[in-house]
Motif scaffolding. Sequence first.
Motif, mmCIF file in Angstrom:
data_model
loop_
_atom_site.group_PDB
_atom_site.id
_atom_site.type_symbol
_atom_site.label_atom_id
_atom_site.label_comp_id
_atom_site.label_asym_id
_atom_site.label_seq_id
_atom_site.Cartn_x
_atom_site.Cartn_y
_atom_site.Cartn_z
ATOM 1 N N VAL A 1 49.302 -11.331 11.446
ATOM 2 C CA VAL A 1 50.574 -10.602 11.501
ATOM 3 C C VAL A 1 50.596 -9.404 10.558
ATOM 4 O O VAL A 1 51.402 -8.487 10.742
ATOM 5 N N ASP B 1 60.123 -11.213 4.672
ATOM 6 C CA ASP B 1 60.142 -10.327 5.836
ATOM 7 C C ASP B 1 60.292 -11.188 7.088
ATOM 8 O O ASP B 1 59.343 -11.817 7.554
ATOM 9 N N LYS B 2 61.511 -11.230 7.638
ATOM 10 C CA LYS B 2 61.796 -12.094 8.785
ATOM 11 C C LYS B 2 60.971 -11.710 10.009
ATOM 12 O O LYS B 2 60.551 -12.576 10.790
ATOM 13 N N GLU B 3 60.690 -10.428 10.196
ATOM 14 C CA GLU B 3 59.897 -10.005 11.345
ATOM 15 C C GLU B 3 58.495 -10.592 11.297
ATOM 16 O O GLU B 3 57.941 -10.992 12.326
ATOM 17 N N LEU B 4 57.900 -10.633 10.104
ATOM 18 C CA LEU B 4 56.579 -11.236 9.968
ATOM 19 C C LEU B 4 56.612 -12.708 10.346
ATOM 20 O O LEU B 4 55.724 -13.203 11.053
ATOM 21 N N ASP C 1 58.801 -14.256 12.254
ATOM 22 C CA ASP C 1 59.031 -14.404 13.690
ATOM 23 C C ASP C 1 57.714 -14.264 14.453
ATOM 24 O O ASP C 1 57.462 -14.996 15.423
ATOM 25 N N LYS C 2 56.862 -13.332 14.005
ATOM 26 C CA LYS C 2 55.560 -13.142 14.662
ATOM 27 C C LYS C 2 54.650 -14.343 14.395
ATOM 28 O O LYS C 2 53.905 -14.779 15.287
#
Length: 393
Positions: free
Chosen positions: A68, A218-221, A223-224
């Motif tokens: 990620v 980092d929520k995006e990381l 989620d990935k």
Amino acid sequence: MNKVIPLSVPNLSLDILKNIKETIETGWVSTGGRFIKEFEEKTAKYVGVEKAVSCQSGTAGLHLALRVLGIGSGDEVVVPTVTFIAAVNPVRYVGAEPVFMDCDDTLNMDMDKLEEFLENECYYIDGKLMNKKTNKVIKAVIVVHVFGNPANIEKLMEIKEKYNLRVIEDATEAIGSYYLEGKYAERYCGTIGDIGVYSFNANKIITTGGGGMVVSNDKELLDKVAFLSVQAKTDPLYFIHDEVGYNYRMTNIQAAFGVDQIDRLEGFIETKIRNYKLYKEAIENIEGLTLLSFRSDTRANHWFYSVIVDKEKYGMDRDELLRKLNDNHIQTRPLWGLIHKQKPYMENQAYKIEKAYYYEKNLINVPCSSNLADEDVEIVVERLRIYKNRVVR
């Protein structure tokens, strides 16, 4: 026969049985079920992040972290040579190559040498850090908090900002360890870099039998990470997959152990610190043996205890002591073999490895389970005294 004192074993309670019973009765024993979410939420709350994603193992977590963060073929990642090989192998999984760094006297990566290497052996251009020797981009550092002793994260984060690096914290041995002073006071290991990973293998301070956890601010990381860990299902209903993913999810039956274990973590750490102090007081009176300290500016979880053997003063070398203790049913082990010397990595760059050789030669780990009784510590210490006097029984 002498009592067997293991090195590090799980501290399990029969209270877990009600959770296991529920997984069986409901049929949720695999990669779905309420305990997975509950364990993730409890872990996130404990270490002070918004979200945590469970996975199959600490190794799987490191692999997902590299993915990620965009580390891939042709890239390089700085790693410690003093670590378990599972911290390094995922670098190869993604097609990148490790560059090995020496340790300091905490057994963690020597940040002064890291800084020296980056300043003298690399050049920084257009936002990229290039290795002069290989002409490859160094994209990340994997820092391992060895034996639960927090690394010098403040200096590493300064280096990260200077050179535009990503930092992966291998906190697989360090859940519960946090900083007391400095910029990151009250922050837990694993929550400071770009992404952190914990392990719940059977020898760790808390266990789910296997399993790991990935955390980040980092929520995006995250989620990935969650997406890739379930075979990258873009549309779960119609089985659409737009990327290559992995079967890396934790099972509900593992998480059923975890929700109980994490509630007991602080008690385990309290016991480990108490037993460490018992060892410390006793070993200080045995010439030729030194119990390594944990950093005083941190609250380390004291996962593993490390004894340094001075052959000249003690009367026997580390390897002889190791054999004698194990022959007498006291399970001890040496430091891992240095990773840059392992066959798969012998051709990789290793920068001024010096101190690591000393610790590889002279260190043993002594029993440290969180259910280790005072009398067990006394048995270990008494055996160390006997060998010092060379009266071998």
